[in-house]
Design a protein around this motif. Structure first.
Motif, PDB file in Angstrom:
ATOM      1  N   ILE A  24      21.330  52.056  27.845  1.00 43.47           N
ATOM      2  CA  ILE A  24      21.481  53.463  28.217  1.00 43.47           C
ATOM      3  C   ILE A  24      21.480  54.347  26.973  1.00 43.47           C
ATOM      4  N   CYS A  25      22.185  53.906  25.936  1.00 43.91           N
ATOM      5  CA  CYS A  25      22.372  54.731  24.738  1.00 43.91           C
ATOM      6  C   CYS A  25      21.121  54.847  23.873  1.00 43.91           C
ATOM      7  N   LYS A  26      20.172  53.955  24.034  1.00 43.07           N
ATOM      8  CA  LYS A  26      19.010  53.948  23.142  1.00 43.07           C
ATOM      9  C   LYS A  26      18.156  55.202  23.275  1.00 43.07           C
ATOM     10  N   ASN A  27      18.327  55.932  24.377  1.00 49.55           N
ATOM     11  CA  ASN A  27      17.538  57.147  24.584  1.00 49.55           C
ATOM     12  C   ASN A  27      18.359  58.423  24.406  1.00 49.55           C
ATOM     13  N   ILE A  28      19.560  58.292  23.847  1.00 51.78           N
ATOM     14  CA  ILE A  28      20.448  59.439  23.667  1.00 51.78           C
ATOM     15  C   ILE A  28      20.308  59.998  22.253  1.00 51.78           C
ATOM     16  N   TRP A  29      20.165  61.315  22.123  1.00 50.75           N
ATOM     17  CA  TRP A  29      20.169  62.026  20.834  1.00 50.75           C
ATOM     18  C   TRP A  29      19.197  61.409  19.834  1.00 50.75           C
ATOM     19  N   LYS A  30      17.933  61.400  20.179  1.00 48.35           N
ATOM     20  CA  LYS A  30      16.927  60.842  19.278  1.00 48.35           C
ATOM     21  C   LYS A  30      16.613  61.809  18.142  1.00 48.35           C
ATOM     22  N   ASP A  31      16.382  61.247  16.944  1.00 48.89           N
ATOM     23  CA  ASP A  31      16.027  62.067  15.796  1.00 48.89           C
ATOM     24  C   ASP A  31      14.515  62.268  15.738  1.00 48.89           C
ATOM     25  N   GLU A  32      14.035  62.847  14.628  1.00 48.91           N
ATOM     26  CA  GLU A  32      12.607  63.140  14.509  1.00 48.91           C
ATOM     27  C   GLU A  32      11.749  61.880  14.471  1.00 48.91           C
ATOM     28  N   ASN A  33      12.376  60.742  14.204  1.00 51.19           N
ATOM     29  CA  ASN A  33      11.651  59.467  14.194  1.00 51.19           C
ATOM     30  C   ASN A  33      11.798  58.707  15.508  1.00 51.19           C
ATOM     31  N   ASP A  34      12.314  59.402  16.529  1.00 49.03           N
ATOM     32  CA  ASP A  34      12.477  58.824  17.863  1.00 49.03           C
ATOM     33  C   ASP A  34      13.500  57.686  17.877  1.00 49.03           C
ATOM     34  N   ILE A  35      14.487  57.774  16.970  1.00 48.45           N
ATOM     35  CA  ILE A  35      15.553  56.776  16.891  1.00 48.45           C
ATOM     36  C   ILE A  35      16.857  57.409  17.363  1.00 48.45           C
ATOM     37  N   SER A  36      17.575  56.715  18.218  1.00 52.27           N
ATOM     38  CA  SER A  36      18.817  57.249  18.756  1.00 52.27           C
ATOM     39  C   SER A  36      19.888  57.377  17.673  1.00 52.27           C
ATOM     40  N   GLU A  37      20.595  58.513  17.680  1.00 57.07           N
ATOM     41  CA  GLU A  37      21.714  58.724  16.765  1.00 57.07           C
ATOM     42  C   GLU A  37      23.051  58.644  17.506  1.00 57.07           C
ATOM     43  N   ASP A  38      23.026  58.075  18.688  1.00 59.01           N
ATOM     44  CA  ASP A  38      24.253  57.968  19.476  1.00 59.01           C
ATOM     45  C   ASP A  38      25.262  57.062  18.768  1.00 59.01           C
ATOM     46  N   TYR A  39      26.495  57.550  18.644  1.00 60.44           N
ATOM     47  CA  TYR A  39      27.549  56.778  17.980  1.00 60.44           C
ATOM     48  C   TYR A  39      28.181  55.727  18.891  1.00 60.44           C
ATOM     49  N   LEU A  40      27.988  55.860  20.192  1.00 59.74           N
ATOM     50  CA  LEU A  40      28.721  55.017  21.137  1.00 59.74           C
ATOM     51  C   LEU A  40      28.484  53.512  20.951  1.00 59.74           C
ATOM     52  N   PRO A  41      27.248  53.051  20.693  1.00 58.16           N
ATOM     53  CA  PRO A  41      27.065  51.603  20.517  1.00 58.16           C
ATOM     54  C   PRO A  41      27.926  50.995  19.407  1.00 58.16           C
ATOM     55  N   LYS A  42      28.306  51.808  18.419  1.00 56.91           N
ATOM     56  CA  LYS A  42      29.096  51.296  17.302  1.00 56.91           C
ATOM     57  C   LYS A  42      30.564  51.089  17.667  1.00 56.91           C
ATOM     58  N   ILE A  43      31.030  51.784  18.696  1.00 61.68           N
ATOM     59  CA  ILE A  43      32.467  51.738  18.991  1.00 61.68           C
ATOM     60  C   ILE A  43      32.794  51.304  20.417  1.00 61.68           C
ATOM     61  N   ILE A  44      31.777  51.102  21.253  1.00 65.30           N
ATOM     62  CA  ILE A  44      32.053  50.815  22.659  1.00 65.30           C
ATOM     63  C   ILE A  44      32.844  49.514  22.833  1.00 65.30           C
ATOM     64  N   LYS A  45      32.610  48.529  21.979  1.00 66.63           N
ATOM     65  CA  LYS A  45      33.355  47.272  22.091  1.00 66.63           C
ATOM     66  C   LYS A  45      34.846  47.511  21.893  1.00 66.63           C
ATOM     67  N   SER A  46      35.197  48.288  20.878  1.00 70.65           N
ATOM     68  CA  SER A  46      36.616  48.566  20.626  1.00 70.65           C
ATOM     69  C   SER A  46      37.216  49.396  21.754  1.00 70.65           C
ATOM     70  N   TRP A  47      36.417  50.285  22.347  1.00 65.83           N
ATOM     71  CA  TRP A  47      36.907  51.062  23.487  1.00 65.83           C
ATOM     72  C   TRP A  47      37.238  50.148  24.662  1.00 65.83           C
ATOM     73  N   ILE A  48      36.363  49.199  24.931  1.00 68.05           N
ATOM     74  CA  ILE A  48      36.582  48.289  26.059  1.00 68.05           C
ATOM     75  C   ILE A  48      37.848  47.457  25.851  1.00 68.05           C
ATOM     76  N   LEU A  49      38.113  47.092  24.602  1.00 68.33           N
ATOM     77  CA  LEU A  49      39.266  46.244  24.299  1.00 68.33           C
ATOM     78  C   LEU A  49      40.562  47.029  24.094  1.00 68.33           C
ATOM     79  N   GLU A  50      40.452  48.333  23.942  1.00 64.94           N
ATOM     80  CA  GLU A  50      41.632  49.162  23.656  1.00 64.94           C
ATOM     81  C   GLU A  50      42.566  49.214  24.865  1.00 64.94           C
ATOM     82  N   GLU A  51      43.848  49.019  24.620  1.00 70.04           N
ATOM     83  CA  GLU A  51      44.815  48.936  25.716  1.00 70.04           C
ATOM     84  C   GLU A  51      45.032  50.274  26.413  1.00 70.04           C
ATOM     85  N   LYS A  52      45.203  51.333  25.654  1.00 73.81           N
ATOM     86  CA  LYS A  52      45.529  52.626  26.251  1.00 73.81           C
ATOM     87  C   LYS A  52      44.274  53.455  26.496  1.00 73.81           C
TER      88      LYS A  52
END
Length: 297
Positions: A19-47
């Motif tokens: 889903i995230c690969k098509n979010i906020w693409k730059d001029e080189n058509d590469i996603s700049e979405d930060y979510l893939p970098k932190i989604i694992k920690s979000w899933i594991l976070e207790e609160k």
């Protein structure tokens, strides 16, 4: 459209990345979405409750996701809303937001908050349609370090301070935070505990303060890019401008390849005009910034 919800787990990561690969693409058509970098920690976070919206009753075809985080006994924070490209503009964003509201109500929170870019008309309109009100706002200005005017400024001493010292100072200066403090693309409750958690360097003179956040920081949400530095500025108008110039000169002297360094400034509206005179400008060329929305539950 009927959607089915459940809490996400680590097995859902490939679908989230898709889903995230098509979010906020730059001029080189590469996603700049930060979510893939932190989604694992979000899933594991207790609160935190990170959930997915599925198109099928078996809850295997993920088409959207979001997250609700505990801030305090009274406050919940909503973030990370994403909708698969082929399902956008179908009202799913509103369904996700309402799901977050209902979850926060069931958890007995009294308020729910989220922030967004003011130029994101869909997100702003969604907030208003669901009863959110604007609680805070910081202007967003950007510029390249090599093009910022750093001449003809008055010399002024400045020092680095601890988060504890910064918090006490922010309570005294004009144009300071009230109930929330900016951390760039997000807001935090303005209290010592939360201020101490923000990764960055606190710099002040006698009437202004800057929070400098570089790409090495590890914020809970979006972080500066590799060639980017954020400056969150509060304080007296003239003293804030002088402090920014002084810190930028220090940054220019420190960086060997400063020509490629991008600067983003988050500041109260009162500070915006003099900072623009240094060579900064609004994103997309029109007044804009990061707005904090809040809803009473």
């Amino acid at each position: 459209m009927q959607l089915f919800f459940r809490e996400l787990n680590l097995n859902d990561l490939p679908a989230v990345f898709d889903i995230c690969k098509n979010i906020w693409k730059d001029e080189n058509d590469i996603s700049e979405d930060y979510l893939p970098k932190i989604i694992k920690s979000w899933i594991l976070e207790e609160k935190r409750f990170t959930f997915g919206a599925f198109i099928d009753a078996e809850k295997s075809h993920l088409i959207a996701l979001g997250s609700v985080k505990y801030i305090s006994e009274e406050y919940a924070w909503m973030e990370g809303g994403r909708v698969a490209e082929e399902y956008q503009r179908k009202g799913i964003g509103k369904i996700l937001t309402q799901y977050c509201i209902n979850y926060a109500k069931n958890m007995k929170y009294k308020y729910i908050q989220y922030d967004t870019f003011t130029q994101n008309s869909g997100s702003v309109g969604l907030a208003k349609s669901l009863g959110y009100y604007q609680k805070d706002y910081m202007e967003l200005l950007e510029g390249e370090l090599s093009k910022i005017s750093l001449d003809n400024f008055k010399s002024s001493p400045f020092i680095e301070v601890s988060p504890e010292e910064a918090f006490e100072f922010l309570e005294e200066i004009p144009n300071g935070p009230v109930t929330e403090i900016s951390a760039g693309w997000s807001y935090k409750p303005f209290n010592l505990q939360q201020v101490s958690k923000i990764e960055g360097t606190w710099i002040r003179n006698d009437a202004a303060l800057i929070l400098k956040i570089g790409s090495e920081a590890s914020l809970e949400g979006e972080n500066p890019l590799t060639d980017e530095i954020w400056f969150i500025i509060y304080g007296n108008v003239s003293k804030a401008t002088i402090l920014l110039q002084k810190v930028l000169i220090q940054e220019r002297n420190r960086k060997q390849d400063f020509n490629k360094l991008s600067i983003r400034v988050f500041c109260p509206k009162a500070l915006s005009q003099p900072i623009q005179k240094l060579g900064f400008s609004y994103v997309e060329g029109k007044p804009s910034g990061v707005v904090l929305f809040e809803k009473k539950l």
